[in-house]
Design an enzyme around this catalytic site. Structure first.
Site, PDB file in Angstrom:
ATOM      1  N   HIS A 204     -72.707  14.233  54.337  1.00 46.92           N
ATOM      2  CA  HIS A 204     -74.056  14.598  54.965  1.00 46.92           C
ATOM      3  C   HIS A 204     -74.264  15.021  56.826  1.00 46.92           C
ATOM      4  CE1 HIS A 204     -74.447  10.511  56.039  1.00 46.92           C
ATOM      5  NE2 HIS A 204     -75.482  10.750  57.122  1.00 46.92           N
TER       6      HIS A 204
HETATM    7  C1  UD1 Z   1     -80.111  11.565  60.199  1.00 45.51           C
HETATM    8  C2  UD1 Z   1     -78.551  11.213  61.419  1.00 45.51           C
HETATM    9  C3  UD1 Z   1     -77.413  10.372  60.636  1.00 45.51           C
HETATM   10  C4  UD1 Z   1     -77.576   9.431  59.467  1.00 45.51           C
HETATM   11  C5  UD1 Z   1     -78.521  10.163  58.247  1.00 45.51           C
HETATM   12  C6  UD1 Z   1     -78.950   9.028  56.828  1.00 45.51           C
HETATM   13  C7  UD1 Z   1     -79.693  11.705  63.026  1.00 45.51           C
HETATM   14  C8  UD1 Z   1     -79.356  12.795  64.182  1.00 45.51           C
HETATM   15  N1  UD1 Z   1     -79.004  12.062  62.535  1.00 45.51           N
HETATM   16  O1  UD1 Z   1     -79.080  12.961  59.518  1.00 45.51           O
HETATM   17  O2  UD1 Z   1     -77.438   9.648  62.140  1.00 45.51           O
HETATM   18  O3  UD1 Z   1     -76.076   9.323  59.109  1.00 45.51           O
HETATM   19  O4  UD1 Z   1     -79.827  10.519  58.702  1.00 45.51           O
HETATM   20  O5  UD1 Z   1     -78.603  10.058  56.498  1.00 45.51           O
HETATM   21  O6  UD1 Z   1     -80.595  11.131  63.233  1.00 45.51           O
HETATM   22  N2  UD1 Z   1     -84.323  16.345  54.523  1.00 45.51           N
HETATM   23  C9  UD1 Z   1     -85.483  15.906  53.066  1.00 45.51           C
HETATM   24  N3  UD1 Z   1     -85.252  15.040  52.998  1.00 45.51           N
HETATM   25  C10 UD1 Z   1     -85.292  13.612  53.379  1.00 45.51           C
HETATM   26  C11 UD1 Z   1     -84.644  14.025  54.777  1.00 45.51           C
HETATM   27  C12 UD1 Z   1     -83.818  15.072  54.983  1.00 45.51           C
HETATM   28  O7  UD1 Z   1     -85.319  17.116  52.495  1.00 45.51           O
HETATM   29  O8  UD1 Z   1     -86.176  12.759  53.347  1.00 45.51           O
HETATM   30  C13 UD1 Z   1     -83.307  17.589  54.642  1.00 45.51           C
HETATM   31  C14 UD1 Z   1     -84.268  18.130  55.482  1.00 45.51           C
HETATM   32  O9  UD1 Z   1     -83.605  19.839  55.083  1.00 45.51           O
HETATM   33  C15 UD1 Z   1     -83.725  18.290  57.158  1.00 45.51           C
HETATM   34  C16 UD1 Z   1     -82.563  17.497  56.682  1.00 45.51           C
HETATM   35  O10 UD1 Z   1     -82.148  17.255  55.428  1.00 45.51           O
HETATM   36  O11 UD1 Z   1     -83.838  19.119  57.437  1.00 45.51           O
HETATM   37  C17 UD1 Z   1     -81.511  17.116  57.899  1.00 45.51           C
HETATM   38  O12 UD1 Z   1     -82.142  15.569  57.759  1.00 45.51           O
HETATM   39  P1  UD1 Z   1     -82.184  14.971  59.129  1.00 45.51           P
HETATM   40  O13 UD1 Z   1     -83.151  13.859  59.026  1.00 45.51           O
HETATM   41  O14 UD1 Z   1     -82.875  15.820  60.589  1.00 45.51           O
HETATM   42  O15 UD1 Z   1     -80.611  14.311  59.183  1.00 45.51           O
HETATM   43  P2  UD1 Z   1     -79.727  13.757  58.075  1.00 45.51           P
HETATM   44  O16 UD1 Z   1     -79.285  15.234  58.304  1.00 45.51           O
HETATM   45  O17 UD1 Z   1     -80.635  13.118  57.528  1.00 45.51           O
HETATM   46  N1  UDP Z   2     -76.409   5.053  49.857  1.00 51.13           N
HETATM   47  C1  UDP Z   2     -77.960   5.458  49.074  1.00 51.13           C
HETATM   48  N2  UDP Z   2     -76.512   6.324  47.847  1.00 51.13           N
HETATM   49  C2  UDP Z   2     -77.274   7.301  47.939  1.00 51.13           C
HETATM   50  C3  UDP Z   2     -75.865   7.336  48.994  1.00 51.13           C
HETATM   51  C4  UDP Z   2     -76.348   6.301  49.979  1.00 51.13           C
HETATM   52  O1  UDP Z   2     -78.087   3.775  48.741  1.00 51.13           O
HETATM   53  O2  UDP Z   2     -77.272   8.344  47.419  1.00 51.13           O
HETATM   54  C5  UDP Z   2     -76.459   4.074  50.595  1.00 51.13           C
HETATM   55  C6  UDP Z   2     -75.124   3.524  51.207  1.00 51.13           C
HETATM   56  O3  UDP Z   2     -74.783   2.514  50.304  1.00 51.13           O
HETATM   57  C7  UDP Z   2     -75.187   2.721  52.133  1.00 51.13           C
HETATM   58  C8  UDP Z   2     -76.374   4.146  52.966  1.00 51.13           C
HETATM   59  O4  UDP Z   2     -77.045   4.686  52.196  1.00 51.13           O
HETATM   60  O5  UDP Z   2     -75.966   1.232  52.675  1.00 51.13           O
HETATM   61  C9  UDP Z   2     -75.806   4.845  54.161  1.00 51.13           C
HETATM   62  O6  UDP Z   2     -76.267   5.606  53.930  1.00 51.13           O
HETATM   63  P1  UDP Z   2     -76.220   7.101  54.723  1.00 51.13           P
HETATM   64  O7  UDP Z   2     -74.661   7.434  54.540  1.00 51.13           O
HETATM   65  O8  UDP Z   2     -76.976   8.167  54.512  1.00 51.13           O
HETATM   66  O9  UDP Z   2     -75.617   7.275  56.476  1.00 51.13           O
HETATM   67  P2  UDP Z   2     -74.533   7.164  57.902  1.00 51.13           P
HETATM   68  O10 UDP Z   2     -74.640   5.232  57.156  1.00 51.13           O
HETATM   69  O11 UDP Z   2     -74.173   7.708  57.412  1.00 51.13           O
HETATM   70  O12 UDP Z   2     -75.684   7.123  58.905  1.00 51.13           O
END
Ligand code: UD1
Ligand code: UDP
Length: 358
Positions: A204
């Site tokens: 992601h």
């Molecule tokens: C965010 C964090 C990243 C973290 C990740 C965990 C920042 C800059 N990034 O990235 O560090 O690793 O969360 O998963 O804070 N969306 C949905 N539903 C949701 C959330 C997001 O549909 O509940 C979609 C939306 O289209 C959104 C996109 O995902 O625009 C990105 O979401 P965003 O929270 O901006 O960044 P992440 O890629 O989730």
């Molecule tokens: N995770 C989850 N379901 C999924 C993918 C990940 O519960 O389908 C959990 C995973 O066990 C870990 C956390 O989400 O604890 C990691 O989150 P993510 O990869 O979104 O963010 P990051 O750690 O890169 O910030």
């Protein structure tokens, strides 16, 4: 009173041991959810599984540009703190929620604790690197997961008296939930896979999935891995990635692309996978803790401890390198040591907050 801030999937999971410890010690705390993540499978499912309290404050900020999202979170938290006036604030990790929470705490002169402090990829093109550097430099208590993280902070001139090496709360979360996940879950049955007979994937990172060529490389490498090893590839796909696969019209073959799954199912699948491919920070750590080989789809990592112990290799997004990484890692036995502590980080962090702050 401690204000605990969460906003995204990994923050909810990694803050859960701290919330549990506050509840166990009957400490006055208030839970603030920014709403950065909001889809059921990125948010509520973890509150249900981990039995977390309903947030006292929910900002509902949702998605947006970095500036828009960070600004909206800052205004929201500022409004809450005008009334609530916490004695200290805890943030976890490196998201925009963390950046915003840290800046508001610093501006309002509320002592700030940063959980998972001192991680560095030394890649400032990553939004997360900027967020974690800011949080560390405005923080009053820096809870570093490892000695290496502590050293990173010292190198930047941060005073040692602010730093406590605690281990990572993800170890607590894994230890607290793995047995229950295995006993009650049937994820392997649902996905129709056998122990150690499938690959698990997550991806992601903005710098990977928002670029069509990189995302295409990752997806085509996964197809090749499926063909070469003749094993299922399960890919619970982050909403950002799903959106980009659709937008770039990337063909997906030989991969079981599913919605994101709950922590219990994910832990189950992760612990029994032959090998995991990921660009997630938390997943690199969990594989290391669970003894599962990991191939990281990035050019660097802020979790070098996982590579040092032999649990992880960093391969970027070129298909040839990804396949090479899988070949190198697939035979690893998983007998490495866990560099992230013994599962008592939450207890230590809450203990420190109570001794020093209040
Ligand atoms: C965010 C964090 C990243 C973290 C990740 C965990 C920042 C800059 N990034 O990235 O560090 O690793 O969360 O998963 O804070 N969306 C949905 N539903 C949701 C959330 C997001 O549909 O509940 C979609 C939306 O289209 C959104 C996109 O995902 O625009 C990105 O979401 P965003 O929270 O901006 O960044 P992440 O890629 O989730
Ligand atoms: N995770 C989850 N379901 C999924 C993918 C990940 O519960 O389908 C959990 C995973 O066990 C870990 C956390 O989400 O604890 C990691 O989150 P993510 O990869 O979104 O963010 P990051 O750690 O890169 O910030």
């Amino acid at each position: 009173m401690i204000s605990i801030i969460v906003g995204t999937r990994p923050e909810i999971i990694k803050m859960s041991p701290i919330i549990r410890e506050c509840q166990r010690r009957d400490i006055d705390f208030s839970l603030l959810h920014t709403g950065q993540h909001y889809s059921y499978e990125m948010d509520r499912i973890f509150f249900e599984e981990l039995n977390l309290p309903v947030p006292d404050h929910h900002l509902d900020v949702g998605s947006g540009s970095h500036a828009g999202q960070t600004g909206a979170i800052m205004s929201g938290i500022g409004r809450v703190y005008e009334d609530e006036r916490p004695d200290m604030v805890l943030v976890q990790g490196d998201t925009n929620t963390v950046l915003a929470g840290s800046l508001v705490a610093a501006k309002m002169k509320v002592p700030l604790g940063h959980v998972e402090a001192g991680l560095r990829s030394y890649d400032r093109t990553m939004p997360e690197e900027v967020n974690r550097v800011v949080a560390d430099h405005v923080g009053d208590w820096l809870f570093a997961p490892t000695e290496k993280a502590r050293e990173n902070l010292l190198k930047e001139g941060i005073d040692d008296s602010k730093i406590l090496v605690t281990g990572n709360t993800i170890v607590d979360a894994v230890y607290q939930n793995l047995e229950m996940a295995k006993e009650n879950g049937d994820a392997l049955k649902i996905f129709e896979v056998r122990q150690k007979d499938y690959f698990l994937v997550t991806a992601h990172r903005q710098e990977n999935v928002d670029k069509p060529d990189k995302l295409e490389h990752i997806v085509s490498a996964l197809t090749e891995i499926h063909d070469r090893y003749n094993l299922p590839v399960i890919f619970p796909v982050h909403p950002r990635t799903r959106k980009m696969i659709d937008q770039f019209q990337i063909p997906v073959n030989g991969i079981n692309l599913t919605e994101p799954i709950g922590f219990f199912s994910f832990l189950q699948l992760e612990s029994e996978a032959r090998l995991v491919l990921t660009d997630s920070g938390g997943v690199q750590e969990e594989c290391c803790i669970l003894g599962v080989p990991c191939v990281t789809l990035r050019e660097n990592t802020e979790r070098p401890e996982t590579v040092d112990v032999g649990a992880n290799c960093i391969v970027g997004t070129e298909p040839g390198r990804i396949l090479g990484g899988v070949q190198d890692m697939i035979g690893r036995s998983g007998g490495w040591s866990n560099p992230y502590g013994d599962g008592t980080a939450g207890v230590e962090i809450v203990g420190c907050c109570m001794n020093q702050a209040i």
